[in-house]
Design a protein around this motif. Structure first.
Motif, PDB file in Angstrom:
ATOM      1  N   LYS A  19      -2.521 -10.287   8.208  1.00  0.00           N
ATOM      2  CA  LYS A  19      -3.399 -11.455   8.094  1.00  0.00           C
ATOM      3  C   LYS A  19      -4.645 -11.168   7.255  1.00  0.00           C
ATOM      4  N   THR A  20      -5.337 -10.082   7.589  1.00  0.00           N
ATOM      5  CA  THR A  20      -6.563  -9.764   6.858  1.00  0.00           C
ATOM      6  C   THR A  20      -6.257  -9.459   5.392  1.00  0.00           C
ATOM      7  N   PRO A  62       0.436 -10.626  15.415  1.00  0.00           N
ATOM      8  CA  PRO A  62      -0.042  -9.415  16.086  1.00  0.00           C
ATOM      9  C   PRO A  62      -0.842  -8.519  15.130  1.00  0.00           C
ATOM     10  N   GLY A  69      -1.900  -5.819  12.641  1.00  0.00           N
ATOM     11  CA  GLY A  69      -1.144  -5.124  11.616  1.00  0.00           C
ATOM     12  C   GLY A  69      -0.115  -5.994  10.933  1.00  0.00           C
ATOM     13  N   SER A  70      -0.105  -7.299  11.221  1.00  0.00           N
ATOM     14  CA  SER A  70       0.933  -8.157  10.635  1.00  0.00           C
ATOM     15  C   SER A  70       0.603  -8.593   9.200  1.00  0.00           C
ATOM     16  N   PHE A  99       0.892  -1.164   0.000  1.00  0.00           N
ATOM     17  CA  PHE A  99       0.000   0.000   0.000  1.00  0.00           C
ATOM     18  C   PHE A  99       0.924   1.206   0.000  1.00  0.00           C
TER      19      PHE A  99
END
Ligand code: ADP
Length: 239
Positions: A43-44, A38, A40-41, A14
């Motif tokens: 995953k989403t 954690p 912000g790593s 991004f």
């Protein structure tokens, strides 16, 4: 077992931020795997790329050996990848059954009329919600909303189900129900990739855990071992 999903060097930037950095892993058919890390790593963002909501900046995603990277969400859904919250949000004024019927339109087979209602009822029965089929979705308790979400995802007849913190916010009794529901999916042969923070659930459900930190995969292996990995422990402590 055979390979269902394969990520190879998957990357998402991004602007100047590399949210997902050359991540590779594969899922065998029928596995239930935890994707941890954690906040912000990344995953989403990984789930968003698998389900087609975000195009990758680089790398490849293959489902059943066929490249799906960059396809639109509805195309990927039709190939057998479902996600809770995918494509159509629940409509509180419609009945529970109608909400599942709307989700059927995005699945692998498009069903109409009586066939659609019968399929919706079968999916509701599978999640223990048959008795609520004719109630407005807005009147459901929290765990029953979760059941409905799952029934809507099952409407797509997925081979691969992506769950993004689906167990979040459940009390201990509800959590047990939620875990059993996911186990019932596994028994049906559905492959599940779940992003989850509830460690007891990860231990109960996932034979294998993949851990991300700062966009990179830092561990991938049997759950108990992986959760003891010093690098994983450090990542969670925010080192
Ligand atoms: P996780 O799910 O592990 O909490 P995310 O995948 O949501 O992590 O986010 C990974 C990183 O990418 C974070 O730094 C987040 O702020 C950033 N990010 C996520 N989505 C976007 C976006 N649409 N635009 C810009 N940055 C984003």
């Amino acid at each position: 077992m055979s390979e269902l999903l394969a990520l190879d060097g998957l990357t998402k930037r991004f602007g100047g931020l590399t949210a997902v950095n050359a991540v590779s892993f594969s899922l065998e058919r029928g596995e239930v795997v935890g994707l941890l890390g954690p906040n912000g790593s990344g995953k989403t963002t990984v789930l968003n790329m698998i389900s087609g909501f975000l195009p990758p900046t680089g790398g490849r995603i293959a489902l059943n050996g066929e490249a799906i990277s960059g396809l639109r969400p509805n195309r990927i859904a039709r190939k057998g990848v479902a996600r809770t919250f995918q494509l159509v949000r629940a409509l509180p004024s419609l009945t529970v059954a109608e909400n599942v019927v709307t989700a059927l339109a995005f699945g692998r087979r498009t069903l109409w009329g009586k066939a659609a209602h019968e399929a919706a009822h079968a999916h509701l029965a599978a999640v223990g919600l048959a008795g609520r089929a004719d109630q407005p979705a807005g009147a459901l308790t929290y765990i029953d909303q979760k059941r409905m979400e799952l029934a809507r995802a099952l409407a797509a007849e997925p081979e691969l189900l992506l769950l993004d913190e689906w167990l979040a916010g459940l009390n201990p009794t509800e959590l047990r129900i939620g875990i059993d529901l996911i186990l019932s999916l596994k028994e049906r042969g559905i492959t599940v990739l779940l992003v989850e923070h509830v460690m007891d659930a990860i231990r109960a459900l996932c034979g294998r855990a993949i851990v991300m930190n700062a966009g990179r995969k830092i561990a991938d292996g049997p759950t108990a071992e992986t959760l003891r990995d010093p690098e994983v422990v450090r990542a969670y402590l925010g080192d």
